[in-house]
Scaffold this active site. Structure first.
Site, PDB file in Angstrom:
ATOM      1  N   ASP A 112       0.915  -0.961  -0.044  1.00 59.49           N
ATOM      2  CA  ASP A 112      -0.379  -0.179  -0.049  1.00 59.49           C
ATOM      3  C   ASP A 112       0.557   1.039   0.304  1.00 59.49           C
ATOM      4  O   ASP A 112       1.432   1.659   0.872  1.00 59.49           O
ATOM      5  CB  ASP A 112      -1.147  -0.381   1.292  1.00 59.49           C
ATOM      6  CG  ASP A 112      -2.049   0.793   1.119  1.00 59.49           C
ATOM      7  OD1 ASP A 112      -2.015   2.289   0.849  1.00 59.49           O
ATOM      8  OD2 ASP A 112      -3.092   0.980   1.199  1.00 59.49           O
ATOM      9  N   THR A 188       3.193 -11.781  -8.788  1.00 59.41           N
ATOM     10  CA  THR A 188       2.259 -11.587  -7.838  1.00 59.41           C
ATOM     11  C   THR A 188       0.851 -11.485  -8.818  1.00 59.41           C
ATOM     12  O   THR A 188       1.233 -10.850 -10.248  1.00 59.41           O
ATOM     13  CB  THR A 188       2.710 -10.631  -7.502  1.00 59.41           C
ATOM     14  OG1 THR A 188       2.147  -9.419  -7.608  1.00 59.41           O
ATOM     15  CG2 THR A 188       3.869 -10.596  -6.664  1.00 59.41           C
ATOM     16  N   GLU A 189       0.471 -11.333  -8.381  1.00 61.43           N
ATOM     17  CA  GLU A 189      -1.548 -11.869  -8.687  1.00 61.43           C
ATOM     18  C   GLU A 189      -1.433  -9.837  -9.342  1.00 61.43           C
ATOM     19  O   GLU A 189      -2.222  -9.614 -10.323  1.00 61.43           O
ATOM     20  CB  GLU A 189      -2.571 -11.708  -7.318  1.00 61.43           C
ATOM     21  CG  GLU A 189      -2.762 -12.733  -7.374  1.00 61.43           C
ATOM     22  CD  GLU A 189      -1.696 -13.222  -5.654  1.00 61.43           C
ATOM     23  OE1 GLU A 189      -2.086 -12.192  -5.375  1.00 61.43           O
ATOM     24  OE2 GLU A 189      -1.979 -13.774  -5.477  1.00 61.43           O
ATOM     25  N   GLU A 191       0.502  -8.219  -9.937  1.00 62.13           N
ATOM     26  CA  GLU A 191       2.138  -7.521 -10.853  1.00 62.13           C
ATOM     27  C   GLU A 191       1.129  -8.116 -12.309  1.00 62.13           C
ATOM     28  O   GLU A 191       1.898  -7.572 -13.592  1.00 62.13           O
ATOM     29  CB  GLU A 191       3.488  -8.192 -10.663  1.00 62.13           C
ATOM     30  CG  GLU A 191       4.457  -8.062 -11.219  1.00 62.13           C
ATOM     31  CD  GLU A 191       6.051  -8.735 -11.641  1.00 62.13           C
ATOM     32  OE1 GLU A 191       6.673  -7.987 -11.751  1.00 62.13           O
ATOM     33  OE2 GLU A 191       5.570  -9.013 -10.096  1.00 62.13           O
TER      34      GLU A 191
END
Length: 210
Positions: A112, A188-189, A191
Site C-alpha cells: 500500500d 504476483t497477482e 503484477e
C-alpha cells in the site's frame, strides 16, 4: 474493492498445517528464513517456495480472510510444499515472532503506498520499518521491493539515501519486465494485472550493511 470477510476465518486458518505456530516454526531450524510482507493469495510465495527448497518461506498478512485464501490455494496444489507457512500479523510486530539477525531475505511486493502525508509512517519503506528490517536481517541480508507506484518508488529511494549507513541499493530497476532480471522474476497477482496494462514495474534490491 472492499474485502468480503469470511466468517470464522481466524478459526479456520488456525486449523491448517500451513498456519504459523511456534512449534511448527521450530521444526524448520535448519532452513534459512525468507519473509514476504503482504503475501496476498500466495501466488508469489508458492513460486518462490517451489524454486528454493532449502529455505523456509513465511507469508505475512494482517487479514485472516486473505490468509485463508492463501491456505486454500496451497491446499489445491497437485504437489506438496513442506517449506511454507502463513502468519497473520501486522508487519510492525515481526520482532515478536523472529529473532534479530535470523532472516535471510524480505520480499515487499506492491505494498500500500499510503499516499497521504499523515500516513507516511505506515509505508513499509519508512525509516522505522527499515530499522526493524535491518534488525531482523542477517549480515548482508536482502530486501527485494517491487511497486508500480512512482511516488512510492521515489520516496523509497530518498529514504534509503537517508539511511545509507545501514542499507545500500544493489540494483535499481525502473522497468523490470524489460530488464535483464525479468527471467528470474516470480510474478504476483497484482503484477500480472499491471503487465497486462503495460504499466512498468519498478524494483529495488537492497542489502544490509554494517
Amino acid at each position: 474493492m472492499r474485502l468480503r470477510k469470511v466468517k470464522n476465518a481466524l478459526l479456520k486458518i488456525n486449523q491448517s498445517p500451513y498456519f504459523y505456530s511456534k512449534d511448527k516454526f521450530a521444526k524448520f531450524t535448519k532452513k534459512q528464513l525468507v519473509l514476504e510482507l503482504g503475501c496476498g493469495k500466495g501466488t508469489f510465495l508458492i513460486k518462490e517456495a517451489q524454486k528454493n527448497n532449502n529455505f523456509l518461506f513465511i507469508g505475512i498478512e494482517r487479514e485472516p480472510t486473505i490468509v485463508l485464501k492463501a491456505i486454500n490455494k496451497i491446499n489445491k496444489l497437485d504437489f506438496n510444499l513442506e517449506n511454507i507457512l502463513l502468519l497473520c500479523t501486522d508487519a510492525k510486530q515481526l520482532d515478536d515472532y523472529f529473532q534479530a539477525e535470523s532472516v535471510q531475505k524480505i520480499f515487499i511486493n506492491f505494498p500500500d503506498p499510503w499516499p497521504k502525508k499523515r500516513h507516511i509512517q505506515r509505508r513499509l519503506t519508512s525509516p522505522d520499518f527499515l530499522k526493524l528490517f535491518w534488525n531482523l536481517l542477517v549480515k548482508n541480508g536482502l530486501i527485494e521491493f517491487k511497486t508500480d507506484n512512482d511516488k512510492l518508488f521515489e520516496y523509497t529511494l530518498t529514504t534509503l539515501q537517508e539511511n545509507s549507513q545501514i542499507f545500500e541499493i544493489i540494483h535499481q530497476i525502473t522497468d523490470l519486465n524489460n530488464s535483464e532480471f525479468s527471467f528470474q522474476n516470480s510474478i504476483t497477482e497484482y503484477e500480472q494485472r499491471f503487465m497486462e496494462l503495460e504499466i512498468p514495474i519498478k524494483k529495488l534490491v537492497i542489502k544490509k550493511i554494517i
